[in-house]
Motif scaffolding. Structure first.
Motif, PDB file in Angstrom:
ATOM      1  N   PHE A 113      38.912  43.596  36.343  1.00 47.24           N
ATOM      2  CA  PHE A 113      40.033  44.512  36.305  1.00 47.24           C
ATOM      3  C   PHE A 113      41.064  44.077  35.281  1.00 47.24           C
ATOM      4  O   PHE A 113      41.164  42.902  34.927  1.00 47.24           O
ATOM      5  CB  PHE A 113      40.666  44.712  37.681  1.00 47.24           C
ATOM      6  CG  PHE A 113      40.862  43.458  38.489  1.00 47.24           C
ATOM      7  CD1 PHE A 113      42.114  42.878  38.595  1.00 47.24           C
ATOM      8  CD2 PHE A 113      39.800  42.867  39.163  1.00 47.24           C
ATOM      9  CE1 PHE A 113      42.303  41.736  39.342  1.00 47.24           C
ATOM     10  CE2 PHE A 113      39.985  41.724  39.913  1.00 47.24           C
ATOM     11  CZ  PHE A 113      41.250  41.150  39.996  1.00 47.24           C
ATOM     12  N   TYR A 115      45.192  45.051  33.638  1.00 44.95           N
ATOM     13  CA  TYR A 115      46.481  45.698  33.823  1.00 44.95           C
ATOM     14  C   TYR A 115      47.148  45.927  32.477  1.00 44.95           C
ATOM     15  O   TYR A 115      47.084  45.080  31.583  1.00 44.95           O
ATOM     16  CB  TYR A 115      47.417  44.838  34.681  1.00 44.95           C
ATOM     17  CG  TYR A 115      46.958  44.649  36.110  1.00 44.95           C
ATOM     18  CD1 TYR A 115      47.329  45.552  37.097  1.00 44.95           C
ATOM     19  CD2 TYR A 115      46.163  43.560  36.469  1.00 44.95           C
ATOM     20  CE1 TYR A 115      46.912  45.385  38.411  1.00 44.95           C
ATOM     21  CE2 TYR A 115      45.744  43.383  37.772  1.00 44.95           C
ATOM     22  CZ  TYR A 115      46.126  44.294  38.743  1.00 44.95           C
ATOM     23  OH  TYR A 115      45.715  44.129  40.029  1.00 44.95           O
ATOM     24  N   LYS A 119      52.330  46.646  36.413  1.00 46.18           N
ATOM     25  CA  LYS A 119      51.614  47.136  37.586  1.00 46.18           C
ATOM     26  C   LYS A 119      50.564  48.199  37.281  1.00 46.18           C
ATOM     27  O   LYS A 119      49.821  48.594  38.171  1.00 46.18           O
ATOM     28  CB  LYS A 119      52.606  47.701  38.604  1.00 46.18           C
ATOM     29  CG  LYS A 119      53.557  46.660  39.194  1.00 46.18           C
ATOM     30  CD  LYS A 119      54.459  47.286  40.240  1.00 46.18           C
ATOM     31  CE  LYS A 119      55.382  46.245  40.860  1.00 46.18           C
ATOM     32  NZ  LYS A 119      56.271  46.849  41.891  1.00 46.18           N
ATOM     33  N   SER A 120      50.498  48.685  36.066  1.00 43.19           N
ATOM     34  CA  SER A 120      49.590  49.777  35.744  1.00 43.19           C
ATOM     35  C   SER A 120      48.157  49.264  35.597  1.00 43.19           C
ATOM     36  O   SER A 120      47.863  48.458  34.717  1.00 43.19           O
ATOM     37  CB  SER A 120      50.033  50.459  34.448  1.00 43.19           C
ATOM     38  OG  SER A 120      49.136  51.486  34.091  1.00 43.19           O
ATOM     39  N   VAL A 121      47.264  49.734  36.466  1.00 40.46           N
ATOM     40  CA  VAL A 121      45.865  49.324  36.414  1.00 40.46           C
ATOM     41  C   VAL A 121      45.147  50.144  35.344  1.00 40.46           C
ATOM     42  O   VAL A 121      45.041  51.370  35.452  1.00 40.46           O
ATOM     43  CB  VAL A 121      45.172  49.515  37.773  1.00 40.46           C
ATOM     44  CG1 VAL A 121      43.702  49.118  37.674  1.00 40.46           C
ATOM     45  CG2 VAL A 121      45.867  48.706  38.850  1.00 40.46           C
ATOM     46  N   ASN A 124      39.260  49.007  36.532  1.00 39.08           N
ATOM     47  CA  ASN A 124      38.910  48.374  37.801  1.00 39.08           C
ATOM     48  C   ASN A 124      37.419  48.617  38.022  1.00 39.08           C
ATOM     49  O   ASN A 124      37.025  49.644  38.564  1.00 39.08           O
ATOM     50  CB  ASN A 124      39.741  48.958  38.936  1.00 39.08           C
ATOM     51  CG  ASN A 124      39.531  48.242  40.251  1.00 39.08           C
ATOM     52  OD1 ASN A 124      38.629  47.421  40.387  1.00 39.08           O
ATOM     53  ND2 ASN A 124      40.360  48.543  41.233  1.00 39.08           N
TER      54      ASN A 124
END
Length: 250
Positions: A113, A115, A119-121, A124
């Motif tokens: 994963f 980023y 906080k923005s993924v 994933n």
């Protein structure tokens, strides 16, 4: 020496599992990669062909670093586009779980994963490796079931039944029809069928997973994959040592 267990027996694979962690960073890019390397244990009842272990180790390594390098290239491209005041920090992580390790079969999942910003993924991904240690072949779902079982219908019926029990968790009017190469991994409890992010449920829900418990489907399951014997301490996965093989760049 090769050993093929009798039905309903359970022998844990005598493998030494080396834990590796690789950490690196520059101004706008950080990574923390965890992955395993598998080795034979000397003088054990079963030795995996070294070619099989090498192929497995190389495949896992390639998956981890191809993912990391791809995100790094994306960061470099964005770095050229954005001004100094709007540059984005990228973070890449990997971890793994060896979910099944017995009867000359190993199954593990690899989480990858990334980023963008805090906080923005951005990505994933969940990879699986289900390997027959006698042949080196990647196992398919059909290999987990007894010969003649209509496993596709069995799994579809089970998943669609579960979706109907909790329809709000999935997309409206969803009917699952899995392919022969459907993604899965094994655990001691059963077969975990999983789907990519946003495939059967909203992205916020993560990867949808469905567990087919061996105990509930035992008459359909190849006995090689289902037994109740407790693990031998000698051959259990060893606790992770301190990280090895660190590499840094700045």
């Amino acid at each position: 020496m090769n050993y093929t267990p009798m039905p309903n027996t359970c022998l844990y694979n005598p493998l030494y599992i080396q834990y590796v962690e690789d950490i690196g960073k520059n101004q706008y890019f950080y990574y923390d990669l965890e992955y395993p390397i598998f080795h034979n244990v000397k003088n054990s009842y079963f030795q995996v062909d070294e070619t099989i272990l090498t192929n497995l180790n190389n495949t896992i390594y390639s998956s981890v670093y191809t993912f990391k390098d791809g995100v790094f290239e994306e960061e470099q491209q964005m770095d050229k586009i954005n001004s100094d005041n709007s540059k984005i920090n990228y973070q890449v992580y990997s971890d793994y779980d060896i979910t099944f390790n017995k009867n000359q079969v190993i199954s593990l999942k690899l989480n990858l994963f990334a980023y963008e910003g805090v906080k923005s993924v951005a990505y994933n991904d969940l990879y699986n490796y289900n390997i027959d240690l006698l042949t080196g072949k990647q196992l398919l779902l059909k290999d987990i079931f007894r010969e003649g079982v209509d496993y596709i219908k069995l799994i579809n019926d089970y998943i669609n039944y579960n979706i109907k029990q909790n329809p709000k968790l999935y997309y409206p009017n969803l009917v699952v029809d899995i392919p022969e190469d459907q993604s899965f991994y094994l655990t001691d409890q059963g077969i975990v069928i999983y789907f990519a992010i946003d495939e059967v449920s909203p992205k916020e829900a993560g990867s949808a997973k469905f567990l087919l418990e061996f105990s509930k489907f035992d008459s359909y399951i190849n006995p090689r994959f289902f037994c109740n014997t407790q693990p031998s301490r000698k051959y259990m996965n060893r606790s992770r040592p301190r990280p090895q093989n660190h590499r840094y760049y700045y």
